[in-house]
Design a protein around this motif. Structure first.
Motif, short mmCIF file in Angstrom:
data_model
loop_
_atom_site.label_atom_id
_atom_site.label_comp_id
_atom_site.label_asym_id
_atom_site.label_seq_id
_atom_site.Cartn_x
_atom_site.Cartn_y
_atom_site.Cartn_z
N LEU A 145 1.01 -1.01 0.13
CA LEU A 145 -0.01 -0.07 0.16
C LEU A 145 0.76 1.14 0.17
CD1 LEU A 145 -2.84 0.77 0.04
CD2 LEU A 145 -2.86 0.66 2.51
N SER A 146 2.14 1.20 0.77
CA SER A 146 3.03 2.43 0.73
C SER A 146 3.55 2.70 -0.74
CB SER A 146 3.90 2.20 1.52
OG SER A 146 5.03 1.23 1.35
N MET A 147 3.37 1.59 -1.55
CA MET A 147 4.18 1.72 -2.78
C MET A 147 3.03 2.34 -3.86
SD MET A 147 7.05 1.19 -4.21
CE MET A 147 8.05 0.72 -5.79
N VAL A 148 1.72 2.23 -3.52
CA VAL A 148 1.02 2.91 -4.50
C VAL A 148 0.99 4.29 -5.03
CG1 VAL A 148 -1.71 3.62 -4.85
CG2 VAL A 148 -1.37 1.46 -3.59
N VAL A 149 1.34 5.11 -4.48
CA VAL A 149 1.69 6.56 -4.95
C VAL A 149 2.99 6.33 -5.77
CG1 VAL A 149 2.10 8.86 -4.05
CG2 VAL A 149 0.75 7.38 -2.73
N ILE A 150 3.83 5.86 -5.33
CA ILE A 150 5.17 5.84 -6.02
C ILE A 150 4.89 5.13 -7.44
CG2 ILE A 150 7.62 4.93 -6.24
CD1 ILE A 150 7.27 5.28 -3.05
N ALA A 151 4.23 3.88 -7.42
CA ALA A 151 3.94 2.97 -8.64
C ALA A 151 3.10 3.79 -9.41
CB ALA A 151 3.27 1.82 -8.17
N SER A 152 2.20 4.67 -8.97
CA SER A 152 1.43 5.64 -9.94
C SER A 152 2.23 6.47 -10.97
CB SER A 152 0.41 6.50 -9.14
OG SER A 152 1.19 7.64 -8.55
N MET A 153 3.35 6.72 -10.70
CA MET A 153 4.42 7.37 -11.63
C MET A 153 4.36 6.69 -12.91
SD MET A 153 7.25 8.81 -8.76
CE MET A 153 8.27 9.60 -10.11
N ALA A 162 -5.14 1.79 4.65
CA ALA A 162 -4.08 1.18 5.56
C ALA A 162 -4.59 0.65 6.82
CB ALA A 162 -2.97 2.23 5.48
N VAL A 163 -5.29 1.50 7.69
CA VAL A 163 -5.67 1.10 8.98
C VAL A 163 -6.53 0.05 9.01
CG1 VAL A 163 -6.77 2.09 11.01
CG2 VAL A 163 -5.27 3.65 9.92
N LEU A 164 -7.42 0.02 7.82
CA LEU A 164 -8.40 -1.06 7.80
C LEU A 164 -7.61 -2.24 7.48
CD1 LEU A 164 -11.24 -2.62 7.30
CD2 LEU A 164 -10.99 -1.53 5.02
N PHE A 165 -6.82 -2.47 6.72
CA PHE A 165 -5.97 -3.83 6.30
C PHE A 165 -5.14 -4.00 7.65
CE2 PHE A 165 -6.23 -2.96 1.60
CZ PHE A 165 -6.76 -4.12 1.36
N ASP A 166 -4.55 -3.22 8.24
CA ASP A 166 -3.85 -3.49 9.43
C ASP A 166 -4.76 -4.24 10.57
OD1 ASP A 166 -1.28 -3.25 11.08
OD2 ASP A 166 -2.38 -2.00 12.23
N ARG A 167 -5.93 -3.37 10.96
CA ARG A 167 -6.70 -3.94 11.87
C ARG A 167 -7.20 -5.43 11.62
NH1 ARG A 167 -4.49 -0.61 13.79
NH2 ARG A 167 -5.23 1.36 15.15
N VAL A 168 -7.79 -5.48 10.45
CA VAL A 168 -8.33 -6.81 10.00
C VAL A 168 -7.19 -7.67 9.90
CG1 VAL A 168 -9.15 -8.37 7.93
CG2 VAL A 168 -10.05 -5.91 8.41
N SER A 169 -5.97 -7.92 9.57
CA SER A 169 -4.92 -8.66 9.43
C SER A 169 -4.41 -9.09 10.96
CB SER A 169 -3.76 -8.39 8.61
OG SER A 169 -3.47 -7.06 9.01
N GLN A 170 -4.17 -8.08 11.91
CA GLN A 170 -4.06 -8.26 13.02
C GLN A 170 -4.95 -9.14 13.79
OE1 GLN A 170 -2.66 -4.93 15.33
NE2 GLN A 170 -0.97 -4.30 14.01
N ALA A 171 -6.23 -8.53 13.77
CA ALA A 171 -7.26 -9.31 14.19
C ALA A 171 -7.34 -10.77 13.88
CB ALA A 171 -8.49 -8.66 14.06
N TYR A 172 -7.11 -11.15 12.73
CA TYR A 172 -7.15 -12.56 12.18
C TYR A 172 -5.92 -13.08 12.71
CZ TYR A 172 -7.11 -16.45 8.90
OH TYR A 172 -7.37 -17.63 8.42
#
Length: 295
Positions: free
Chosen positions: A231-239, A272-282
């Motif tokens: 997810l952190s690479m999304v902005v850079i990959a938009s280039m 990012a927060v959504l993915f983080d919370r879901v994966s941590q809860a799982y």
């Protein structure tokens, strides 16, 4: 002491020849094998396009309900489901629904590819100290290399578009799942492995029935980190043509649109927060499940 004030670097002609030699070799390789590599990645392109079409053409209430159901199955937490619904509806209300769906499809496909490629490497590392000694320095380089650098060889080989961006995202995001898979399997108790040997289990049976299930909570931590890095690479990959929430951020930077950059940046943070919370809860659910089994 003037010699100590200026580092004795290679001559300008030598450096120019070195750079030209490397660039020329890479361009020659691109001319000879570029089309072959593009055809090789055609299934990946079709997978990404199918995922994107599914999310962007499906009715938004169906997508929201489907995502909510998946989050509930993973977390068993109504609070996380409610937070996810609020985030999705809020992002959609600000006119970013299509970009959000394209970003989700990119994250989904890149994570799947990273898992398919990374978990076997992690398993191999866990079974061989020699492989671990060879792979660890490569992972160190991959995790410390500036993310922009990944774009250069990918663009030279495959041009600009979704697939080059996807490959750059996968390369950037794959080290955590490799490291955590290796770590999780190595942390499995030797007593359990000896018990499996006593029952006559083969190496494949031990891996499938003992090591991987017990390492799954640790592997899920690697999945969490892989998703975050993708997810952190999304902005850079938009280039290089990756569509989604990153492109409006890039336009906002180039045109100084503060509101556009702020809204899309907050949308990326929300996902990012959504993915983080879901994966941590799982992952916590898996740990509790393993604890019950051992108990």
């Amino acid at each position: 002491m003037s010699w100590a004030q200026t580092f004795p670097a290679l001559g300008e002609d030598t450096l120019r020849s070195l750079r030209q030699g490397i660039d020329g070799t890479f361009r020659e390789f691109t001319r000879e094998h570029g089309e072959t590599l593009e055809r090789l990645f055609d299934p990946l392109r079709e997978f990404l396009l199918a995922s994107e079409r599914l999310l962007t053409t499906s009715p938004w209430p169906l997508v929201v309900l489907g995502l909510a159901a998946l989050i509930w199955l993973a977390t068993r937490s109504w609070r996380i489901v409610a937070g996810a619904l609020a985030a999705l509806l809020l992002v959609g209300a600000f006119g970013m629904w299509d970009d959000l769906m394209k970003t989700l499809s990119m994250i989904f496909v890149s994570t799947v590819v990273a898992l398919v490629a990374g978990i076997p490497v992690g398993v191999l590392m866990s079974r061989s100290d020699r492989v671990q000694r060879w792979v660890n320095p490569l992972l160190d380089v991959m995790q410390t290399l500036p993310s922009f650098v990944y774009l250069i060889p990918v663009v030279m080989l495959l041009g600009i578009g979704r697939v080059p961006g996807l490959i750059a995202v996968v390369i950037y995001a794959i080290p955590p799942i490799i490291r955590f898979t290796n770590l999780g399997i190595r942390l499995v108790s030797r007593d359990l492995l000896e018990a499996a040997d006593a029952f006559g289990s083969s190496g494949w049976q031990k891996l499938r029935q003992v090591q991987l299930p017990l390492a799954l909570p640790t592997i899920m931590a690697g999945v969490n980190q892989t998703i975050m890095m993708a997810l952190s690479m999304v902005v850079i990959a938009s280039m290089i043509g990756v569509q989604g929430l990153g492109q409006p951020v890039l336009r906002a930077i180039t045109n100084q649109y503060f509101a556009m950059g702020l809204f899309n940046g907050l949308a990326i943070v929300a996902i990012a927060v959504l993915f983080d919370r879901v994966s941590q809860a799982y992952g916590r659910r898996l740990q509790k499940h393993q604890g019950v089994n051992h108990g």
